[in-house]
Design an enzyme around this catalytic site. Structure first.
Site, short mmCIF file in Angstrom:
data_model
loop_
_atom_site.label_atom_id
_atom_site.label_comp_id
_atom_site.label_asym_id
_atom_site.label_seq_id
_atom_site.Cartn_x
_atom_site.Cartn_y
_atom_site.Cartn_z
N ASP A 139 51.38 24.23 1.57
CA ASP A 139 51.61 25.66 1.35
C ASP A 139 52.06 25.88 -0.10
OD1 ASP A 139 51.92 28.40 2.08
OD2 ASP A 139 54.08 28.07 2.28
N LYS A 172 57.16 13.00 0.72
CA LYS A 172 58.44 12.61 0.13
C LYS A 172 58.92 11.35 0.85
CE LYS A 172 61.21 14.58 -2.24
NZ LYS A 172 61.65 14.25 -3.62
C1 IPM Z 1 49.45 30.67 3.70
C2 IPM Z 1 50.53 31.66 4.00
C3 IPM Z 1 50.96 31.48 5.46
C4 IPM Z 1 51.60 30.12 5.57
C5 IPM Z 1 51.86 32.58 6.03
C6 IPM Z 1 51.25 33.95 5.89
C7 IPM Z 1 52.18 32.30 7.48
O1 IPM Z 1 51.56 31.53 3.10
O2 IPM Z 1 48.43 30.64 4.42
O3 IPM Z 1 49.60 29.92 2.73
O4 IPM Z 1 52.79 29.95 5.25
O5 IPM Z 1 50.89 29.20 5.99
MG MG Z 2 51.17 30.17 1.48
#
Ligand code: IPM
Ligand code: MG
Length: 370
Positions: A251, A194
């Site tokens: 993510d 961003k």
């Molecule tokens: C992922 C999951 C993890 C993250 C969690 C479980 C910590 O959502 O691997 O995408 O946020 O990285």
């Molecule tokens: Mg995730």
């Protein structure tokens, strides 16, 4: 003599142990039938570790991870642990592994298998034949940045703080991985941030551009804002080849790309570290899906993402490309033969359990290797 690879399995919580069991069948198949052998070890992580040791990851398991040739990770988390303090939450076990093993590059391929092209919630013509790679930076950004915390102000009110921070080195090393991946694929990298609102995003863009001009001008680099990327992924995902982005955006975007393929239950991932002075890189392989407590223990979980994570281990860590291809062919064959777990079930197909899927994939390995 066979040279054995040390693999640490961390099944974790919820459906983690179920999908790991099926992957173990596949690993044992390779151990018996192919040149590469495996020494399997197992450990607790997440809620399972918390229940026994009051911590989501013990130092002992951390040491085992350091001393293995690769870690296979199931899933962590569940409603019982929702109210634990931050440092004891199951997720901290995974985040500690990523951070201490230095796993900065998270590869999340989204591939639509022909047999599943109409399982996606998007129209078949939008997703069929899709093959994109999301490369998520995994040890920096807002997940780990300081300062962080929930702080009390002098007037008694409170603030919650997290910090997005990226250094030149962090951006360049994940950038290198992105361009290297693209050079073996269709040669196109989208760098996503961003830059219009965040200084850290503008800096990310500038560093990626510099790296590109220095080393990779034979490839193609595009910059894209993260919100636009989210929209473009559901509008026309075929425009992408490799997407490289920050920890948090990665993510989010990888969950979107997962859904393009029809089910989170199909998506593997690989997390890779730097190559050390002995030419070895630490690595961890895990399905993109979570612990799915709502279906755990019922034989409904899809073990394919976990099994494909093992195939990524063969490909990216153990340099067993043919063996990796074999796993993928066996999975493709099982799908073509109409076998489905509940998450990818379609009319006219055969509904099978987690265990049956593992066994059927091993049968296909038998068939393919005669
Ligand atoms: C992922 C999951 C993890 C993250 C969690 C479980 C910590 O959502 O691997 O995408 O946020 O990285
Ligand atoms: Mg995730």
């Amino acid at each position: 003599m066979k040279s054995n690879r040390k693999v640490l399995m961390l099944p974790g919580d919820g459906i983690g142990p179920e999908v790991m069991n099926e992957t173990k069948k596949v690993i044992n198949w390779f151990d018996k039938r192919r040149e590469v052998g495996f020494d399997l070890d197992e450990g607790l992580v997440g809620g399972a570790s918390y229940d026994k040791h009051k911590t989501p990851l013990t130092d002992e398991v951390m040491d085992k991870a350091f001393n293995s040739d690769g870690v296979l990770f199931g899933a962590v988390g569940g409603p019982t642990y929702d109210n634990l303090p931050f440092s004891e939450k199951p997720e901290r076990g995974l985040l500690r592994l990523r951070k201490e093993l230095g796993l900065f590059a998270n590869l999340r391929p989204a591939i639509v298998f022909d047999a599943l092209a109409d399982a996606s919630s998007l129209k078949k013509e939008i997703v069929s034949g899709l093959d994109i790679m999301i490369l998520r930076e995994l040890t920096g950004g807002i997940y780990f940045g300081e300062p962080r915390g929930i702080n009390e102000l002098p007037d008694g009110s409170k603030v919650g703080i997290n910090t997005e921070v990226y250094s030149t080195n962090e951006i360049r090393r994940v950038g290198d991985v992105a361009f290297e991946l693209a050079s073996k694929r269709r040669g196109l990298v989208h760098s996503v941030e961003k830059a219009n609102v965040m200084e850290s995003g503008l800096f990310w863009r500038q560093e990626m551009q510099k790296l590109y001009e220095e080393k990779y001008e034979d490839l193609k680099l595009e910059h894209m804002y993260a919100d636009n990327c989210a929209m473009q992924l559901v509008r026309d995902p075929h425009q992408f080849d490799v997407i490289v982005t920050t920890n948090l955006f990665g993510d989010l975007l990888s969950d979107i790309s997962a859904q393009l393929t029809g089910s989170l239950g199909m998506l593997p991932s690989a997390s890779l570290g730097i190559v050390n002075e002995y030419g070895i890189r630490k690595s961890l392989f895990e399905p993109v899906h979570g612990s799915a407590p709502d279906i755990s223990g019922q034989g409904k979980a899809n073990p394919i993402a976990m099994i494909l994570s093992f195939s990524m281990m063969l490909r990216y860590s153990l340099d067993r490309i043919e063996d990796a291809n074999l796993v993928e062919q066996a999975v493709t064959k099982a799908l073509e033969d109409g076998l489905r777990t509940a998450d990818i079930m379609q009319p006219g197909k055969t509904l099978i359990s987690t265990e049956q899927m593992g066994a059927e994939i091993c049968n296909r390995l038998d068939q393919l290797s005669v």
